[in-house]
Design a protein around this motif. Sequence first.
Motif: not given
Length: 288
Positions: A138, A140, A170, A172, A193, A263
């Motif tokens: 991730t 982020s 991911t 984000h 994603h 997802i």
Amino acid sequence: MRRTSARFKLASAVAVTAAAATFGGDTVTVSDADAFIEAASSDGPLQIEVDGTIQLDDMADVSSDKTIIGVGSGSGFDGSGLHVADADNVIIQNLVFANSNDDGINVQYSTNVWIDHNDFTNPNDGALDIKRASTDITVSWNHTYDSDKNMLLGHDDDNASEDVGRLNVTYHHNWFDSVNQRNPRVRFGDPVHVYNNYYNDIGSYGVASTEDAGVLVEANYFENTDDPYHLGEGDSGPGSLVAVDNHYENSSEGETGGSVSDIPYSYTPDAATDVKSIVTGGAGVGNI
């Protein structure tokens, strides 16, 4: 180096991994390159607090079960960056990565990595490259600026044997701030994603899906971005890209096609129209 006792949990900012790991370890505070390199490459779990700016001459190795956190809002690395290789369970948070002679962070053959609330500026190569069978990562709440080749996912068209079925990442709530390209540029990973990011004044393009990748671009805010996303890039063939619920301010809609795998976690995205204020108010160092 100052040590204190600590236990910590590999966090899941939208399912960093399918199952977060809990592990113990001491805390060590470092303020120079030698102390940091020794701590980051050591065996076993350790929380490393970086106090101030550490000058690095070369990429510093990071081994498994490490949490690396900047103290305050100005701590980090100048001159070079971090090399996360053959590692599992790594958190990198609240750090400034400036003027690297290579990448800000390079991740390869690694899993269960969370890169969160950092600043990346002026790398010689990429701000953050993820490659060579790495997965369950991730990225982020980072702020990237003064970067050309910003975030690469999958390094080579000929690496399908390692990368297919991996490179699940991911991205984000990142702020892609006047950067040029690779936000991210994706090979093979499916699903990847990309949601709730703020893109402003992007020079070349935002997201590129190539080499059979599957990328969901969801609820992002694109401002002054002529090419927010497309299929294929350079000599790389096209992947698939699905765009859902994005907001465009003085920007065009991009190129889509194909389908993306489901997802594998539950999430509730912020409304795309709110993303600019949310991300500019919360991304980067000092905002944890």
